[in-house]
Design a protein around this motif. Structure first.
Motif, PDB file in Angstrom:
ATOM      1  N   ALA A  37      21.664 -16.717  63.711  1.00  0.00           N
ATOM      2  CA  ALA A  37      22.337 -16.227  64.918  1.00  0.00           C
ATOM      3  C   ALA A  37      22.016 -14.757  65.181  1.00  0.00           C
ATOM      4  CB  ALA A  37      23.852 -16.432  64.802  1.00  0.00           C
ATOM      5  N   TRP A  38      21.685 -14.018  64.130  1.00  0.00           N
ATOM      6  CA  TRP A  38      21.309 -12.612  64.244  1.00  0.00           C
ATOM      7  C   TRP A  38      19.813 -12.423  64.454  1.00  0.00           C
ATOM      8  CZ3 TRP A  38      24.209  -8.023  63.810  1.00  0.00           C
ATOM      9  CH2 TRP A  38      25.574  -8.197  63.538  1.00  0.00           C
ATOM     10  N   SER A  39      19.010 -13.432  64.129  1.00  0.00           N
ATOM     11  CA  SER A  39      17.560 -13.230  64.110  1.00  0.00           C
ATOM     12  C   SER A  39      16.778 -14.080  65.107  1.00  0.00           C
ATOM     13  CB  SER A  39      17.025 -13.476  62.695  1.00  0.00           C
ATOM     14  OG  SER A  39      17.300 -14.798  62.269  1.00  0.00           O
ATOM     15  N   LYS A  40      17.431 -14.980  65.794  1.00  0.00           N
ATOM     16  CA  LYS A  40      16.753 -15.793  66.812  1.00  0.00           C
ATOM     17  C   LYS A  40      17.295 -15.397  68.185  1.00  0.00           C
ATOM     18  CE  LYS A  40      15.627 -19.821  64.040  1.00  0.00           C
ATOM     19  NZ  LYS A  40      15.738 -21.290  63.939  1.00  0.00           N
ATOM     20  N   ALA A  41      16.406 -14.925  69.040  1.00  0.00           N
ATOM     21  CA  ALA A  41      16.819 -14.403  70.351  1.00  0.00           C
ATOM     22  C   ALA A  41      17.640 -15.410  71.141  1.00  0.00           C
ATOM     23  CB  ALA A  41      15.595 -13.966  71.156  1.00  0.00           C
ATOM     24  N   LEU A  43      19.720 -17.558  70.164  1.00  0.00           N
ATOM     25  CA  LEU A  43      21.098 -17.596  69.667  1.00  0.00           C
ATOM     26  C   LEU A  43      21.785 -16.251  69.857  1.00  0.00           C
ATOM     27  CD1 LEU A  43      20.584 -19.613  66.352  1.00  0.00           C
ATOM     28  CD2 LEU A  43      21.353 -20.461  68.590  1.00  0.00           C
ATOM     29  N   PHE A  44      21.094 -15.187  69.530  1.00  0.00           N
ATOM     30  CA  PHE A  44      21.646 -13.831  69.620  1.00  0.00           C
ATOM     31  C   PHE A  44      22.179 -13.548  71.023  1.00  0.00           C
ATOM     32  CE2 PHE A  44      21.268  -9.191  69.982  1.00  0.00           C
ATOM     33  CZ  PHE A  44      21.851  -8.766  68.804  1.00  0.00           C
ATOM     34  N   ARG A  45      21.443 -13.912  72.033  1.00  0.00           N
ATOM     35  CA  ARG A  45      21.848 -13.618  73.411  1.00  0.00           C
ATOM     36  C   ARG A  45      23.124 -14.354  73.806  1.00  0.00           C
ATOM     37  NH1 ARG A  45      17.316 -13.914  76.670  1.00  0.00           N
ATOM     38  NH2 ARG A  45      18.695 -13.484  78.395  1.00  0.00           N
ATOM     39  N   ARG A  46      23.490 -15.401  73.077  1.00  0.00           N
ATOM     40  CA  ARG A  46      24.681 -16.192  73.397  1.00  0.00           C
ATOM     41  C   ARG A  46      25.978 -15.559  72.899  1.00  0.00           C
ATOM     42  NH1 ARG A  46      23.019 -22.222  71.648  1.00  0.00           N
ATOM     43  NH2 ARG A  46      25.237 -22.590  72.070  1.00  0.00           N
ATOM     44  N   TRP A  47      25.875 -14.525  72.035  1.00  0.00           N
ATOM     45  CA  TRP A  47      27.110 -13.958  71.485  1.00  0.00           C
ATOM     46  C   TRP A  47      27.162 -12.432  71.443  1.00  0.00           C
ATOM     47  CZ3 TRP A  47      27.121 -10.904  67.092  1.00  0.00           C
ATOM     48  CH2 TRP A  47      25.960 -10.912  66.322  1.00  0.00           C
ATOM     49  N   TRP A  48      26.096 -11.729  71.565  1.00  0.00           N
ATOM     50  CA  TRP A  48      26.072 -10.294  71.280  1.00  0.00           C
ATOM     51  C   TRP A  48      26.863  -9.437  72.263  1.00  0.00           C
ATOM     52  CZ3 TRP A  48      25.672  -7.331  67.351  1.00  0.00           C
ATOM     53  CH2 TRP A  48      25.422  -5.968  67.493  1.00  0.00           C
ATOM     54  N   VAL A  49      26.881  -9.729  73.530  1.00  0.00           N
ATOM     55  CA  VAL A  49      27.511  -8.860  74.528  1.00  0.00           C
ATOM     56  C   VAL A  49      29.005  -9.193  74.658  1.00  0.00           C
ATOM     57  CG1 VAL A  49      27.458  -8.092  76.932  1.00  0.00           C
ATOM     58  CG2 VAL A  49      25.343  -8.794  75.799  1.00  0.00           C
ATOM     59  N   PRO A  50      29.906  -8.221  74.413  1.00  0.00           N
ATOM     60  CA  PRO A  50      31.334  -8.491  74.598  1.00  0.00           C
ATOM     61  C   PRO A  50      31.611  -8.849  76.069  1.00  0.00           C
ATOM     62  CG  PRO A  50      31.006  -6.381  73.489  1.00  0.00           C
ATOM     63  CD  PRO A  50      29.671  -6.844  73.967  1.00  0.00           C
ATOM     64  N   LYS A  51      32.186 -10.022  76.306  1.00  0.00           N
ATOM     65  CA  LYS A  51      32.421 -10.489  77.674  1.00  0.00           C
ATOM     66  C   LYS A  51      33.287  -9.525  78.472  1.00  0.00           C
ATOM     67  CE  LYS A  51      31.730 -15.263  76.384  1.00  0.00           C
ATOM     68  NZ  LYS A  51      32.380 -16.484  75.926  1.00  0.00           N
ATOM     69  N   MET A  62      13.081 -10.267  70.554  1.00  0.00           N
ATOM     70  CA  MET A  62      13.291  -9.961  69.140  1.00  0.00           C
ATOM     71  C   MET A  62      12.153 -10.541  68.306  1.00  0.00           C
ATOM     72  SD  MET A  62      17.357 -10.983  69.057  1.00  0.00           S
ATOM     73  CE  MET A  62      17.571 -10.663  67.318  1.00  0.00           C
ATOM     74  N   ASP A  63      11.464  -9.685  67.594  1.00  0.00           N
ATOM     75  CA  ASP A  63      10.421 -10.091  66.664  1.00  0.00           C
ATOM     76  C   ASP A  63      10.918  -9.674  65.276  1.00  0.00           C
ATOM     77  OD1 ASP A  63       8.119 -10.708  65.289  1.00  0.00           O
ATOM     78  OD2 ASP A  63       6.927  -9.077  66.136  1.00  0.00           O
ATOM     79  N   VAL A  64      11.784 -10.525  64.714  1.00  0.00           N
ATOM     80  CA  VAL A  64      12.526 -10.165  63.506  1.00  0.00           C
ATOM     81  C   VAL A  64      11.664 -10.380  62.271  1.00  0.00           C
ATOM     82  CG1 VAL A  64      14.663 -10.491  62.212  1.00  0.00           C
ATOM     83  CG2 VAL A  64      14.668 -10.771  64.688  1.00  0.00           C
ATOM     84  N   ARG A  65      10.918  -9.341  61.950  1.00  0.00           N
ATOM     85  CA  ARG A  65      10.083  -9.269  60.746  1.00  0.00           C
ATOM     86  C   ARG A  65       9.867  -7.794  60.464  1.00  0.00           C
ATOM     87  NH1 ARG A  65       4.886  -7.881  62.348  1.00  0.00           N
ATOM     88  NH2 ARG A  65       4.568  -8.150  64.577  1.00  0.00           N
ATOM     89  N   VAL A  66       9.536  -7.460  59.238  1.00  0.00           N
ATOM     90  CA  VAL A  66       9.282  -6.058  58.902  1.00  0.00           C
ATOM     91  C   VAL A  66       8.168  -5.541  59.814  1.00  0.00           C
ATOM     92  CG1 VAL A  66       8.493  -4.467  57.115  1.00  0.00           C
ATOM     93  CG2 VAL A  66      10.055  -6.327  56.521  1.00  0.00           C
ATOM     94  N   GLY A  67       8.446  -4.447  60.502  1.00  0.00           N
ATOM     95  CA  GLY A  67       7.499  -3.870  61.445  1.00  0.00           C
ATOM     96  C   GLY A  67       7.618  -4.428  62.847  1.00  0.00           C
ATOM     97  N   GLY A  68       8.356  -5.524  63.006  1.00  0.00           N
ATOM     98  CA  GLY A  68       8.580  -6.104  64.329  1.00  0.00           C
ATOM     99  C   GLY A  68       9.543  -5.238  65.131  1.00  0.00           C
ATOM    100  N   SER A  69       9.711  -5.575  66.402  1.00  0.00           N
ATOM    101  CA  SER A  69      10.572  -4.760  67.258  1.00  0.00           C
ATOM    102  C   SER A  69      11.546  -5.647  68.030  1.00  0.00           C
ATOM    103  CB  SER A  69       9.729  -3.938  68.231  1.00  0.00           C
ATOM    104  OG  SER A  69       9.005  -4.805  69.083  1.00  0.00           O
ATOM    105  N   TYR A  70      12.514  -4.977  68.643  1.00  0.00           N
ATOM    106  CA  TYR A  70      13.440  -5.665  69.538  1.00  0.00           C
ATOM    107  C   TYR A  70      13.630  -4.800  70.780  1.00  0.00           C
ATOM    108  CZ  TYR A  70      17.136  -2.405  68.259  1.00  0.00           C
ATOM    109  OH  TYR A  70      17.878  -1.269  68.079  1.00  0.00           O
TER     110      TYR A  70
END
Length: 167
Positions: A37-41, A43-51, A62-70
């Motif tokens: 939920a923290w590392s797949k865009a 899923l992340f987009r479904r919960w991160w922003v406080p309504k 989100m490119d969740v790997r060492v050296g990746g960016s968001y």
């Protein structure tokens, strides 16, 4: 320095030093799913922003790997221009740990570390924001940038329930 900012009984938000804010919550789900939920865009987009903040997440890359960016781009009704938040991943250890920079404020941004510890089918998540100075954390707290964790984490709990119900 115990300065708890939010009163949700399941989420604690505490300033633990001049430069560090720590948020903890136990989620009903295994670490593997909470990590996803923290590392797949998608899923992340479904919960991160406080309504309640009235913000819309326009894009979530989100490119969740060492050296990746968001890069997260938000729109708020009070702002004419979208707001971008971005950084890079310094450490990624599935399903236990993610460390990233917060570069939108220049080189003096906070470094965020979130850890996931599974305990009997539940996951203790601990998020640590380490700011470059006391003044930077003071400013973030005054601006409201550190509020909303209880609501956001409740939304993550709701997502975990929905994911569990999916076939």
């Amino acid at each position: 320095m115990d300065a708890t900012r939010e009163s949700d009984t399941r989420t604690t938000v505490e300033r633990t030093s001049d430069r560090e804010l720590v948020v903890t919550r136990t989620f009903n789900g295994p670490a593997r799913i909470v990590f996803e939920a923290w590392s797949k865009a998608e899923l992340f987009r479904r919960w991160w922003v406080p309504k309640s903040f009235g913000m819309t997440l326009l894009s979530c890359e989100m490119d969740v790997r060492v050296g990746g960016s968001y890069r997260l781009v938000f729109r708020h009704p009070a702002s004419e221009q979208p707001m971008a938040f971005f950084g890079r991943y310094l450490e990624v250890v599935p399903p236990n740990r993610i460390v990233w920079t917060n570069d939108e404020g220049g080189e003096g941004g906070a470094v965020t570390t979130v850890t996931f510890e599974e305990r009997g089918g539940q996951t203790l998540a601990v998020l640590r924001d380490l700011y470059p100075s006391k003044e930077a954390l003071d400013e973030a707290m005054v601006s409201g940038a550190t509020s909303g964790f209880s609501e956001t984490f409740t939304q993550l709990d709701e997502l975990l329930v929905a994911l569990d119900a999916e076939p």
